[in-house]
Design an enzyme around this catalytic site. Structure first.
Site, mmCIF file in Angstrom:
data_model
loop_
_atom_site.group_PDB
_atom_site.id
_atom_site.type_symbol
_atom_site.label_atom_id
_atom_site.label_comp_id
_atom_site.label_asym_id
_atom_site.label_seq_id
_atom_site.Cartn_x
_atom_site.Cartn_y
_atom_site.Cartn_z
ATOM 1 N N HIS A 111 -4.977 9.219 0.231
ATOM 2 C CA HIS A 111 -5.081 7.510 -0.506
ATOM 3 C C HIS A 111 -5.424 7.219 -1.911
ATOM 4 O O HIS A 111 -5.025 6.373 -2.733
ATOM 5 C CB HIS A 111 -6.365 6.907 0.556
ATOM 6 C CG HIS A 111 -5.873 5.447 0.438
ATOM 7 N ND1 HIS A 111 -5.320 4.490 0.732
ATOM 8 C CD2 HIS A 111 -6.952 4.688 -0.485
ATOM 9 C CE1 HIS A 111 -5.289 3.083 0.628
ATOM 10 N NE2 HIS A 111 -6.794 3.246 -0.384
ATOM 11 N N LYS A 167 -4.838 -0.639 13.972
ATOM 12 C CA LYS A 167 -4.341 -1.027 11.993
ATOM 13 C C LYS A 167 -3.697 0.091 11.644
ATOM 14 O O LYS A 167 -2.643 -0.512 11.143
ATOM 15 C CB LYS A 167 -6.010 -1.453 11.261
ATOM 16 C CG LYS A 167 -5.483 -1.920 10.178
ATOM 17 C CD LYS A 167 -5.010 -1.073 8.890
ATOM 18 C CE LYS A 167 -5.035 -1.930 7.634
ATOM 19 N NZ LYS A 167 -4.103 -1.232 6.650
ATOM 20 N N GLU A 200 0.815 -0.993 0.235
ATOM 21 C CA GLU A 200 0.155 -0.103 -0.318
ATOM 22 C C GLU A 200 0.922 0.975 0.171
ATOM 23 O O GLU A 200 1.342 1.481 0.945
ATOM 24 C CB GLU A 200 -0.685 0.279 1.579
ATOM 25 C CG GLU A 200 -1.654 1.521 1.249
ATOM 26 C CD GLU A 200 -2.990 0.798 2.307
ATOM 27 O OE1 GLU A 200 -3.737 2.383 2.991
ATOM 28 O OE2 GLU A 200 -3.015 0.212 2.876
ATOM 29 N N ASP A 207 8.658 -11.919 12.807
ATOM 30 C CA ASP A 207 7.618 -12.493 12.591
ATOM 31 C C ASP A 207 6.262 -11.426 13.436
ATOM 32 O O ASP A 207 6.332 -11.363 13.982
ATOM 33 C CB ASP A 207 7.587 -13.314 13.852
ATOM 34 C CG ASP A 207 6.085 -14.455 13.134
ATOM 35 O OD1 ASP A 207 4.711 -14.438 13.185
ATOM 36 O OD2 ASP A 207 5.864 -15.038 14.344
#
Length: 457
Positions: free
Chosen positions: A410, A297, A101, A313
């Site tokens: 965006h 997020k 993104e 990880d």
């Protein structure tokens, strides 16, 4: 773009195998591909070509990548971008990010440049402690088990001396071992809870090896306890495993400046109004779980990208971060913002159990390159870099939300994805960029605009 390949054909076009396959993992890579394209793809030759197309040209590198996982067929490519001008504690970094993104990298870079002229980011390590547990069932008087543990603790620790020796030479090892009574939650349920310092390694294999050895040794000690009855000598080890919840392996990143120094061209409001809206938006994330989820997020957009780039990880990091966000019983936003005495402060405190040696950090060629770019940081320095990018991304996202709105920036980034999907040529791309500078971007509007250019020509 190959229009023939359809990796998600309609269900009626999928040819399913007549029988399950046995011994798939023992097939060669080419044999695995042959089976899959013949049984799961509608266009077998195109699928075969695409699966091989992304193999690395260097056979040794491809062999290394194949061995990272199981039943590997090919490589799934993601872009590695960078955020330059990240000032942390007076040191300048160019930070690698692996993410698909583009707006995430752009927002992080914009935030890094913004704070570069306002003192940069500050970061500090709060703790480096990691934990693991031997979960077991034992039925008897808790006091007797506690007495046995205290009398045998030194012997238990000695039983893993060979495993801990090298880590201890580097200043790490087992910090403590405790017996935890959880019988109120589950009949007969106890834990051996270990605390560890794994230095620059993430340490999963180190911790798990110790815990499994401790589990076997502890069971043996209980079986041989002279003061125990035959029934009390029965102990069942359920599992021995590290925990990805590491609230004491934590880092803090922050920025601050005078409110008037937040002033910036294009802000669309005064610095004081921006500060008030920004801090309120962050407070909302700490009140409302629906907003908190999206807020966090955004933080992990930045964190995960650096974690991936450095061969760590991201699933473990996310699981721990989200658990930490709910540590007081309600899920909350992870960052905090305030204005006091004319000073704007914005910070992020988060657990990050990551490493800079061992595992993929030493094996993946691009992970090694990413760590080289960062100056081969130790685990504590890498934690500070990762947390800083999480904060930078969060600042960029919240800034957009309380000013121009998230979609303006965006969708400008998404414009290139749409143009690529439409196979726009370079001239069409340049004209589309100009046309949509002040226009609403959607797939439909871009498609219609490109069609108009092609019809005009």
């Amino acid at each position: 773009m190959n229009k023939e390949l359809n990796t998600t054909p309609a269900a009626s076009h999928i040819v399913m195998p007549k029988l399950p396959i046995k011994g798939f993992s023992k097939l060669s890579k080419l044999e695995k591909i042959d089976f899959l394209v013949e049984n799961y793809f509608s266009n077998t030759e195109t699928a075969r070509v695409m699966l091989k197309k992304f193999w690395h040209s260097d056979e040794n590198i491809q062999k290394t990548i194949d061995e990272f996982s199981e039943n590997t067929l090919t490589n799934f490519i993601l872009p590695l971008g960078v955020v330059p001008n990240v000032m942390i504690n007076g040191n300048l970094y160019c930070v690698p990010m692996v993410i698909e993104e583009s707006s995430v990298v752009a927002a992080s870079a914009k935030a890094a440049n913004f704070w570069l002229t306002r003192g940069g980011f500050k970061a500090e390590i709060i703790g480096m402690k990691k934990v693991g547990q031997v979960h077991f069932i034992w039925n008897g008087e808790t006091g007797k088990l506690q007495d046995l543990f205290l009398s045998k603790k030194a012997e238990l620790l000695e039983s893993v001396a060979a495993i801990t020796a090298n880590m201890e030479k580097r200043g790490g090892g087992i910090l403590d071992l405790r017996l935890v009574d959880r019988t109120k939650d589950e009949p007969g349920y106890y834990q051996l809870l270990g605390e560890f310092d794994t230095r620059d390694a993430m340490g999963a294999n180190f911790i798990n090896s110790i815990l499994e050895t401790l589990g076997h040794k502890w069971k043996e000690m209980v079986m041989n306890a002279e003061s125990f009855s035959d029934a009390e000598k029965e102990l069942q080890v359920i599992m021995a495993i590290l925990s990805n919840y590491t609230p004491e392996c934590r880092v803090r990143a922050s920025v601050e400046c005078r409110v008037q120094d937040l002033e910036e061209a294009g802000l669309g409001m005064s610095a004081s109004e921006f500060a008030a809206k920004f801090t309120r938006a962050v407070r909302i994330s700490r009140i409302d779980v629906t907003r908190a989820t999206t807020h966090n997020k955004g933080i992990f957009n930045g964190i995960d990208a650096v974690v991936l780039a450095t061969g760590n990880d991201f699933r473990a990091v996310e699981a721990c971060g989200h658990a930490y966000a709910a540590r007081d019983g309600q899920y909350r936003g992870l960052s905090e913002a305030s204005v006091a005495d004319g000073i704007f402060k914005f910070s992020l405190e988060i657990p990050l159990a990551i490493g800079s040696v061992g595992g993929l950090t030493s094996l993946h060629p691009m992970a090694k390159l990413s760590l080289d770019m960062l100056g081969r940081p130790g685990a504590s320095e890498l934690m500070q870099i990762v947390a800083t990018i999480g904060l930078a991304q969060n600042f960029g996202a919240v800034r957009s939300l309380v000013t121009s709105g998230i979609q303006k920036g965006h969708m400008k980034m998404h414009l290139m994805n749409i143009l690529n999907h439409l196979e726009a040529n370079s001239a069409e791309v340049e004209r589309a960029k100009v046309h949509f500078e002040n226009e609403v971007i959607s797939f439909k509007s871009v498609r219609e605009y490109i069609a108009s250019l092609r019809n005009y020509v």
